[in-house]
Design an enzyme around this catalytic site. Structure first.
Site, PDB file in Angstrom:
ATOM      1  N   ASP A  85      -9.450   3.406   1.504  1.00  0.00           N
ATOM      2  CA  ASP A  85      -9.831   2.005   1.553  1.00  0.00           C
ATOM      3  C   ASP A  85     -11.121   1.840   0.779  1.00  0.00           C
ATOM      4  O   ASP A  85     -11.911   2.778   0.731  1.00  0.00           O
ATOM      5  CB  ASP A  85     -10.154   1.666   3.005  1.00  0.00           C
ATOM      6  CG  ASP A  85      -9.142   0.733   3.555  1.00  0.00           C
ATOM      7  OD1 ASP A  85      -8.080   0.622   2.928  1.00  0.00           O
ATOM      8  OD2 ASP A  85      -9.424   0.126   4.596  1.00  0.00           O
ATOM      9  N   ARG A 115       0.795  -1.209   0.000  1.00  0.00           N
ATOM     10  CA  ARG A 115       0.000   0.000   0.000  1.00  0.00           C
ATOM     11  C   ARG A 115       0.831   1.264   0.000  1.00  0.00           C
ATOM     12  O   ARG A 115       0.432   2.295  -0.521  1.00  0.00           O
ATOM     13  CB  ARG A 115      -0.730  -0.055   1.335  1.00  0.00           C
ATOM     14  CG  ARG A 115      -2.045   0.440   1.300  1.00  0.00           C
ATOM     15  CD  ARG A 115      -2.586   0.430   2.651  1.00  0.00           C
ATOM     16  NE  ARG A 115      -3.443   1.551   2.569  1.00  0.00           N
ATOM     17  CZ  ARG A 115      -4.663   1.587   2.980  1.00  0.00           C
ATOM     18  NH1 ARG A 115      -5.150   0.557   3.592  1.00  0.00           N
ATOM     19  NH2 ARG A 115      -5.379   2.628   2.813  1.00  0.00           N
ATOM     20  N   ASP A 119      -1.041   1.480  10.001  1.00  0.00           N
ATOM     21  CA  ASP A 119      -1.416   2.822  10.445  1.00  0.00           C
ATOM     22  C   ASP A 119      -0.459   3.339  11.499  1.00  0.00           C
ATOM     23  O   ASP A 119      -0.006   4.478  11.454  1.00  0.00           O
ATOM     24  CB  ASP A 119      -2.843   2.810  10.994  1.00  0.00           C
ATOM     25  CG  ASP A 119      -3.862   2.684   9.891  1.00  0.00           C
ATOM     26  OD1 ASP A 119      -3.850   3.541   9.004  1.00  0.00           O
ATOM     27  OD2 ASP A 119      -4.635   1.715   9.901  1.00  0.00           O
TER      28      ASP A 119
END
Lengths: 718, 670
Positions: free
Chosen positions: B494, B478, B583
């Site tokens: 997302d 990602r 994250d």
């Protein structure tokens, strides 16, 4: 005034009417008196000019008439250069003493002609360039004619080109200079060092401790931090007019224009040309030029003739290869053409490398890698190449283009070493003017969130609204992070209330009385301010809650370099009037916050008081308005950042003063404020204010969340 | 008539007088040159025959005609061009092999070896490496380690020691570069050797203590000067005290002074450090304390002087002029003091606070030499966040990074690329695509298809180009610097995220003001868990936050490069194993670079719960995620996350004004 005018008009008539001969008599008398007066005036100066008649002839001397000095064969020689010399070992700083202006003083020995025992001159008396160099020193702030006050001594013995002088005798001439003292604090300029067959990279004249500003140093001979590496001046700089050409790709990717290139290297270059015929051009000396054409200004490729240095502007990269000497005048021509120099000269100490960042303007390639040069250059991103081209031209303009530029840069480098606390910064040396103009160096650049425990100092500017002031003090004192309260009493005609009358609060309260009722007193850096955070608050701002103020302080901690305030304002461009306009309506944008209630770093008080550009400070005090706009301009200009408006919109007008707050007053107010913006924008020369569309609220403001669990529940009440 | 004549006569007379005066005075002035004022410089004469002077070099005599072959390196002295073979480093850039240490190994040495191996320079075999690193023995009197087999005269070798004196002695070094602490100026070879800082015994090998500076400007009560003492402590002296004799050591009995015993840090604006080598230790202490070092004619090379512009953080003064130095310090303008102070802290934090940083800086310097032109510009070395965090492989143009827009007077580009990650369920996020494409700032939409299902062949028609990239089904993928990401700004999304165009527009406008930070909608916060003795994080609503979820956040594309190339390998593997960790990692990385919290913008409806969003393998249990934050803190050596208590809303957000006046109306809905 009126009377005197009349008097003048009637001037002739004042002379009594008389017979012509009388008149002539009077006129003659008058003339004689006048002549006498003039003569007296002149003779005031006369005797001196007679005395110093030999001095005022100085201007008219010829180089051939300078005094001759005979050097006996056995006169002392200085030691060879001492390679271990550093500023703190070989340089006598005591001669530079304390100097409030932080400028060294440079003395130039007067010009002499040195001959040996048999009367043969030691060298050419002086070259055009060395004369220019000494003139540049003499015209600069560094110059002094007082030998006892000098910190640096420059001999007038011209050693720019070692080939034009006799080494031993020149050294003897140096040694007999009146303040030589082993060469301490003496500065020699040399551009072409060494001689056949082995071409030393530094001047061969024994010079003991003297500093050498040399063109063509290698790392073996260069005394880091002591010598100065200078360019080899290119006489073409003055002869040819070569206007600047913008950066970008050019016809040839790589060009070699030097005439004398070692056969081995020429082979490498020719191989490159053979491989990349379209983008590489290798030039050589012209063999079949007709008479009268200056061959220095021509280069050839087979039968094609190119004009030099113009051809350099056709190339993106230009090879500057060492010859017998490391320093090449071609470097100067190449830079001037905005062609990025590819320096192929192992161990060469680039000109002014102590201060100039050559990585920004050149590519250094080891001699061994000459054959790979094409590939190496291909790896450089295009944007970087363009920046290098721009940088190259700027280096030439600033430090190469004239003997004067070279000389002043050399002296500045030495000056910076002696007064390091006043030295020019990397940016001052290296950034081209366009970058210097557009770049902002935030004075509070370190990302740092100051500890909450520090607290803030509230400064209340007041004149005579005691009741309102006391209410403000009481309200502000409820804010947990308040650490001190400062009241600036701006009323000279009235004493502040007695101590016993002031509200009792938990933090120290200080009253400062000012000498004059000026708005700028609000932003004075008072010694009493001990915290970094300052809350400027008007004596009628009673509507801010303790939560709102505390939250404002928290926001300031996250943005300590900005103005963090409550009422927001906007500047707009008025297209009809072609000028700036002040806007206080409810808009989606803000560019200013009012300092009637704003947090900011105390450093901005110093800037406002001592560094405000132009006459803004006085203008504000004279108009009794716009001090907050001035502060917004100042902070935005110096940090390049926008303000932060905190918490929702509020009614900030004080309930007591609605009566006078009529519509017309409002309009004049707006006109005045707009004028301020236009005035300040013209003084700053730009519009520094930044427009943003955001304001800061507590994380959970208006969120669906129990109010009592919110840190700052009491926010946004009107 | 008569009066007319009289008038004309007078007129003629005065006119002639005027004429005489005008003509005579200049002549008189010429004849009487202004007397040279006493003291005024006389100046270099202007020669009459200036035109006849010859140029210093006649083009014909230029010795270019007599070119010489290159000289051999002299007396065993080396410089970069002569003694380092760059061709070995072509292709892969700098690869370093560190010889294992023979005999007993100290903790610091183990730390050094580990930090080289884990860095992106690390290499396992001496054949592959282009730089071979020999760790010197630390004890000054220790035995010299035998030279390794691949020694080859020291070519492409770096001998590294954290002490000023070490084995092997200089004469054995041959063509090897030397990186040692505080080398003396006389033996140091600029551009070839590397000057290291003199580190104290117990210097942390990773992470390291932050700088001591709590505030930008000096506190008014703080003394002006602290003096380094021979025993290792500091003595502070007030402004009035000028008790420094020539050698820079100040007398005991002058002014208000107090002695700080031991290795405590000085608390003063300036720190006076004497010339000798052992005093280099004080230098680092001063840096950490944010006390501006004033070096009195140091005989040692300042650490990393090749790249660090020390004039911005320290003052090198002449020890022979102590009074002048003192006067200059007292008169120094606040602006300069402020700048110097902050720079000490930045440098400490960027290059010196841990052994690992010192080693990485050394290697980065050597890599810059190998790169030649496309290396770190000086701006990147000398401005936050520093060269270790601004990779030259990303760009060499400062304006491409998020950090230098102010210095360059540039702005981030006004468009963004939306990067939508489609995970396991494999549903094309049609509504999201429409909402994002509706933003006037959107330049393109990239769909990173990481589902097992094949992507649909038809996509909705959008105003902006839409590209589908094949993902690798790894969470770290990602944040790969995909070539298609051409804009400065990335909106990371997302498939499950739901945003309105207004939200996207407003968040992007905010990001433009803070291009170095992450700007997001949903937040997490971290906390210290006393009970478990470790860090934890929570998605619960709170008054502060320290992370924004990457399932909907704007950030600069540079962070993709940093995530992929600079994050320790262990952490990237962690991200792939526990996807909800990305994250935490991304936020920590950005916070470690900026030292600032992320920014939260309003999120209209609470449609999406701020639970760990990336869950290709079903909802993640809490323990691995908690572990993630602790592993991250361990790898970084400290907790980089910073908390914020504010949210940025539109200026008129929920104000009692007509909605029609508001720009971001959809945010107003409850």
């Amino acid at each position: 005034m009126c009377a005197s005018v009349k008097y003048n008009i009637r001037g002739p008539a004042l002379i009594p009417r008389m017979k012509t001969k009388h008149r002539i008599y009077y006129i003659t008398l008058f003339s004689v008196v006048l002549l006498g007066l003039i003569a007296t005036g002149v003779f005031q100066f006369w005797p001196h000019s007679i005395e110093s008649s030999s001095d005022w002839n100085v201007e008219k001397r010829s180089v051939r008439d300078v005094p001759v000095v005979r050097l006996p064969a056995g006169s002392p020689l200085p030691e060879r250069g001492d390679l271990s010399c550093r500023m703190h070992t070989c340089f006598d700083v005591y001669r530079c003493g304390f100097n409030p202006k932080n400028k060294i003083k440079v003395y130039i020995y007067s010009l002499k002609k040195y001959v040996d025992d048999s009367g043969v001159p030691v060298s050419n008396t002086i070259s055009r360039e060395y004369n220019d160099l000494l003139t540049a020193i003499s015209d600069s702030d560094y110059y002094t004619d007082d030998i006892s006050r000098a910190c640096l001594f420059v001999p007038s013995i011209d050693v720019l080109n070692q080939n034009t002088l006799r080494i031993k005798e020149t050294a003897q001439a140096l040694a007999q200079l009146s303040r030589w003292d082993r060469g301490t604090n003496h500065l020699l300029f040399n551009m072409l060092p060494g001689g056949p067959p082995d071409y030393n990279t530094a001047l061969d004249v024994p010079r003991d401790r003297a500093l050498l500003a040399g063109g063509g140093f290698s790392t073996w001979t260069y005394r880091q931090g002591y010598d100065v590496s200078i360019p080899v001046y290119s006489p073409l700089s003055a002869e040819v007019d070569l206007p600047e050409k913008g950066p970008g790709p050019r016809r040839y990717f790589l060009l070699s224009s030097q005439m004398a290139v070692h056969p081995e290297y020429r082979e490498d270059l020719e191989a490159l040309q053979a491989k990349h015929a379209e983008s590489v051009l290798v030039l050589d000396k012209c063999t079949n030029l007709s008479e009268g054409v200056p061959w220095v200004r021509r280069r050839c490729r087979e039968h094609q003739v190119y004009e030099y240095p113009q051809v350099l502007q056709e190339a993106t990269f230009c090879v500057v290869l060492r010859g017998a000497r490391l320093g090449q005048a071609a470097l100067s021509d190449v830079l001037r053409a905005g062609c990025v120099p590819v320096i192929v000269a192992d161990s060469y100490v680039l000109p002014f490398s102590e201060v100039l960042d050559w990585k920004r303007a050149s590519v250094v390639v080891p001699e061994e890698k000459l054959s790979d040069v094409y590939g190496i250059l291909q790896g450089i991103p295009r944007r970087q190449i363009e920046e290098m081209q721009r940088q190259a031209r700027w280096f030439w303009e600033a430090y190469f283009q004239s003997i004067k530029a070279i000389t002043l840069a050399t002296l500045q480098i030495i000056n910076d070493r002696i007064y390091p606390y006043a030295a020019l910064s990397y940016e001052e040396w290296n950034d081209p003017p366009t970058v210097k103009w557009s770049s902002v160096s935030n004075p509070l650049f370190l990302p740092l969130i100051p500890p909450q425990s520090q607290g803030f100092t509230a400064i209340v500017l007041t004149y005579d609204r005691v009741e309102s002031l006391f209410r403000v003090i009481t309200e502000v004192s409820k804010v947990p992070s308040l650490s001190k309260l400062l009241v600036v009493w701006n009323n000279q005609n009235k004493n502040p209330p007695e101590d016993s009358l002031w509200p009792k609060i938990r933090v120290p309260l200080k009253v400062v009385r000012t000498a004059e009722n000026k708005l700028s007193n609000r932003f004075f850096p008072y010694d009493e301010i001990e915290t970094e955070a300052v809350l400027a608050i008007d004596d009628d701002i009673i509507m801010l809650t303790s939560d709102e103020l505390q939250f404002g302080y928290e926001v300031w901690r996250e943005f300590p370099d900005r103005l963090v305030g409550y009422p927001g304002r906007l500047h707009l461009w008025d297209h009809e009037m072609s000028k700036w306009k002040y806007e206080s309506e409810w808009t989606n944008e803000v560019s200013m916050v009012l300092t009637g209630a704003a947090f900011y770093h105390k450093y901005f008080n110093y800037l406002y008081t001592y560094k405000m550009p132009g006459d803004i400070k006085n203008w504000v005090d004279a108009h009794m308005n716009c001090e907050d706009i001035a502060m917004n301009f100042l902070v935005a200009n110096v940090t390049g950042k926008a303000v932060i408006k905190v918490t929702p919109r509020k009614k900030f007008k004080c309930p007591e003063c609605t009566a006078i707050d009529g519509l017309s007053l409002d309009q004049t107010h707006m006109v005045e404020r707009s004028e301020c913006i236009n005035k300040f924008a013209s003084v700053f020369g730009t519009m520094p204010l930044k427009v943003v569309e955001h304001r800061a609220d507590p994380v959970l403001y208006k969120d669906d969340f129990p109010e009592k669990l919110k840190s700052f529940p009491n926010i946004g009440s009107l | 008539m008569q009066s007319w004549r009289r008038k004309s006569l007078w007129l003629a007379l005065s006119a002639s007088w005027l004429l005489v005066l005008l003509r005579v005075f200049p002549l008189l002035r010429l004849a009487v040159p202004a007397r040279p004022r006493a003291g005024a410089p006389q100046g270099w004469p202007h020669w009459l025959d200036i035109e006849l002077l010859q140029s210093f070099s006649q083009p014909g005599e230029l010795p270019e005609d007599d070119p010489q072959p290159p000289p051999a390196p002299r007396g065993g002295s080396c410089d970069w061009g002569a003694c380092f073979d760059v061709s070995k480093c072509r292709g892969g850039g700098l690869k370093v092999f560190a010889y294992p240490v023979a005999g007993p190994i100290s903790d610091t040495q183990r730390g050094i070896l580990a930090s080289i191996e884990s860095s992106r320079f690390g290499s396992v075999s001496p054949e592959e490496a282009c730089l071979l690193l020999l760790l010197s023995l630390e004890a000054p009197a220790g035995e010299c380690s035998p030279l390794p087999q691949q020694w080859n005269g020291g070519r492409n070798h770096l001998v590294l020691g954290l002490h000023p004196n070490f084995c092997p002695q200089t004469f054995q070094l041959g063509q090897a570069m030397v990186a040692k602490a505080s080398p003396t100026v006389d033996t140091f070879r600029p551009g070839f050797d590397v000057a290291l800082p003199l580190l104290p015994e117990a210097h942390p090998w990773r992470g390291g203590a932050p700088g001591q500076l709590g505030q930008h400007s000096p506190h008014p009560g703080v003394p002006l000067l602290a003096l380094a003492e021979e025993r290792g402590g500091w003595r502070t002296a007030g402004t009035e005290s000028s008790a420094c004799p020539r050698d820079g050591h100040c007398e005991q009995d002058h002014g208000p002074e107090q002695t700080h015993p031991g290795a405590t840090l000085p608390n003063a604006t300036f720190c006076l450090i004497p010339a000798h080598q052992p005093d280099a230790l004080h230098f680092l202490q001063a840096l950490q304390a944010g006390c501006i070092p004033v070096l009195l004619s140091p005989r040692w090379e300042l650490p990393f002087s090749e790249v660090i512009d020390w004039t911005k953080a320290a003052i090198v003064a002449d020890e022979r002029l102590p009074f002048q130095v003192l006067a200059a310090l007292q008169k120094m303008p606040p602006t300069r003091v402020l700048a110097l102070r902050q720079q000490t802290q930045f440098l400490w934090d960027a290059y010196f606070s841990s052994v690992e940083k010192v080693i990485h800086t050394t290697l980065e310097i050597i890599q810059d030499r190998i790169f030649g032109a496309p290396a770190h510009p000086s701006l990147l070395w000398n401005n936050p966040p520093g060269a270790l965090l601004a990779l030259p492989t990303f760009s060499t143009s400062p304006s491409d990074f998020p950090f230098y827009h102010l210095q360059r007077g540039s702005r981030p580009a006004s468009r963004f690329s939306a990067l939508i990650w489609v995970g396991a369920p494999g549903q094309p996020p049609l509504k999201l695509i429409q909402a994002v494409a509706g933003s006037q700032h959107c330049a393109q939409i990239l769909v990173l298809w990481s589902s097992e299902k094949p992507p649909p062949s038809r996509w909705p028609k959008t105003a902006v180009p839409l590209t589908v990239l094949a993902g690798q089904r790894k969470a770290s993928d990602r944040f790969f610097p995909h070539r298609a990401l051409s804009t400065d700004a990335i909106l990371s999304l997302d498939a499950q995220s739901s945003l309105t165009t207004s939200e996207v527009d407003f968040a992007f406008v905010v990001w433009q003001s803070f291009p170095e930070r992450m700007v997001g909608f949903l937040t997490w916060s971290h906390f210290w868990d006393e009970a478990r003795g470790g860090w934890g994080h929570t998605a619960e609503k709170a008054n502060e936050f320290s992370m924004v979820l990457t399932s909907a956040a704007f950030y600069h594309r540079y962070y993709h490069t940093l995530f992929t190339h600079s994050l320790p390998k262990a952490l990237r593997t962690l991200a792939d194993e526990a996807p909800s960790c990305v994250d935490v990692l991304m936020n920590s990385l950005v916070a470690a670079v900026t030292k600032l919290p992320p920014i939260k913008v309003p999120y209209g409806k609470q449609r999406l719960e701020a639970s760990p969003p990336l869950a290709p393998g079903g909802p993640d249990p809490q323990p691995p995620a908690q572990d993630c934050i602790n592993q991250m803190a361990a790898e970084f050596g400290y907790m980089p996350l910073v908390s914020s208590r504010l949210r940025l809303d539109p200026v008129l957000f929920k104000d009692p004004v007509s909605v029609l006046r508001k720009k971001y109306r959809s945010l107003e809905k409850p």
